[in-house]
Design an enzyme around this catalytic site. Structure first.
Site, mmCIF file in Angstrom:
data_model
loop_
_atom_site.group_PDB
_atom_site.id
_atom_site.type_symbol
_atom_site.label_atom_id
_atom_site.label_comp_id
_atom_site.label_asym_id
_atom_site.label_seq_id
_atom_site.Cartn_x
_atom_site.Cartn_y
_atom_site.Cartn_z
ATOM 1 N N ASP A 1 -2.686 3.548 4.811
ATOM 2 C CA ASP A 1 -2.295 3.783 3.418
ATOM 3 C C ASP A 1 -3.387 4.475 2.618
ATOM 4 O O ASP A 1 -4.547 4.042 2.623
ATOM 5 C CB ASP A 1 -1.930 2.455 2.747
ATOM 6 N N ASP B 1 -7.514 4.662 9.056
ATOM 7 C CA ASP B 1 -6.769 3.808 8.136
ATOM 8 C C ASP B 1 -5.398 4.446 7.917
ATOM 9 O O ASP B 1 -5.169 5.613 8.259
ATOM 10 C CB ASP B 1 -7.546 3.688 6.819
ATOM 11 N N ASN C 1 -10.120 5.282 3.089
ATOM 12 C CA ASN C 1 -10.300 5.566 1.667
ATOM 13 C C ASN C 1 -10.992 4.404 0.948
ATOM 14 O O ASN C 1 -11.471 4.560 -0.171
ATOM 15 C CB ASN C 1 -8.953 5.844 0.994
#
Length: 312
Positions: free
Chosen positions: A113, A111, A241
């Site tokens: 961000d 991922d 996240n």
């Protein structure tokens, strides 16, 4: 006094002594009751810890001797509604081949961000946050990117300030030595593409997927379906996240701690994530290991997604 010619002595206990004896008897009685109750009741500390554990919903893992930040998540109290999570009975494609043949490269999906970087609209970034991050030595840069089109088809230019997660470039360098690296972000290409160009000068990402490649499910939007990479996901892992990003393949995900500019001394990439990925690179099927570490199917059930809503 005298009765029938014999002297009889009547001993009278002073009243204060009688009062104290009565009090002592009552205290002893109460203590016995309390002891009996405590034998069948958890201690206050255990009760408080139990509340803390049961209410915990984050994926921040506690430390352990073998793997500091990847302690398995608590197992849901409700039994699994499906037997499909019996990962030890799973068969990978090619399991009947020669066991001595060389393992294929691990595929690591990353991922963007809050996993590799954090980005803020420059005009709204508080000066104190920027100063704190810069003084602490975080690598950062400013970026000009395009927003999505408005109803009239026009695009707006946005200016963002990007902070790299500590150890990012070294993490990508070492990871590239034993894995194929894929970017999968729910961000728009106009924003994410120039950003990734900045952090991946060496072109280590073999593929890039943006928001249009995500899918919608009954439970969440922008889910990253790993089946777009391969039908056989024995050696494919995603680091994100946001755990809901990989709810379609819960056994393939590593939930990482979100990164922000307020965490200039974060060490997750090099000291936590990289060692785990190196360990997974030695496994023929990474899913049993990740299931034991994180118990993600049970975690999803605790968050209202039944077993029937997951695919493994």
């Amino acid at each position: 006094m005298e009765v029938g010619g014999q002297n009889h002595i009547e001993v009278r206990v002073p009243r204060p002594v009688q009062v104290w004896r009565g009090l002592l008897n009552w205290v002893s009685f109460i203590v016995e009751i309390v002891v009996q109750v405590l034998k069948d009741t958890p201690s206050l500390i255990s009760y408080v810890v139990g509340l803390s554990s049961s209410n915990q919903r984050s994926l921040l893992a506690a430390s352990s001797s073998s793997s500091p930040a990847f302690k398995p998540l608590p197992v849901a109290e409700l039994p699994l509604q499906d037997s499909s999570f019996s990962v030890y009975n799973r068969v990978c494609d090619g399991d009947n081949d020669d066991h001595d043949r060389k393992l294929e490269k691990l595929t690591v999906v990353l991922d963007l961000d809050e996993t590799l970087i954090c980005a803020y609209e420059t005009s709204s970034l508080p000066a104190s946050i920027r100063t704190q991050a810069v003084d602490a030595g975080l690598n950062w840069f400013e970026l000009e990117c395009l927003s999505s089109e408005d109803p009239e088809g026009n695009r707006k230019v946005n200016y963002v300030t990007v902070f790299e997660r500590p150890g990012l470039l070294e993490f990508l360098r070492q990871l590239h030595e034993f894995a194929d690296i894929v970017l999968f972000t729910a961000g728009l290409e106009g924003y994410a593409s120039p950003l990734v160009d900045k952090i991946d000068v060496e072109k280590r990402f073999i593929l890039r997927f943006y928001r249009p490649s995500t899918v919608s499910t009954e439970y969440r939007e922008h889910v990253k379906d790993l089946s777009c990479l391969s039908k056989d996901l024995c050696r494919t892992v995603i680091v994100d996240n946001n755990p809901f990003s990989f709810l379609l393949q819960p056994l393939n995900g590593i939930p990482c701690i979100p990164f922000s500019a307020g965490q200039p001394h974060d060490n997750q990439l090099l000291e936590v994530t990289l060692p785990l990925l190196k360990h997974l690179a030695l496994q023929k099927d990474i899913r049993p290991t990740l299931y034991e570490r994180f118990r993600m199917p049970e975690w999803f059930q605790m968050h209202g997604i039944p077993a029937s809503g997951l695919t493994v």
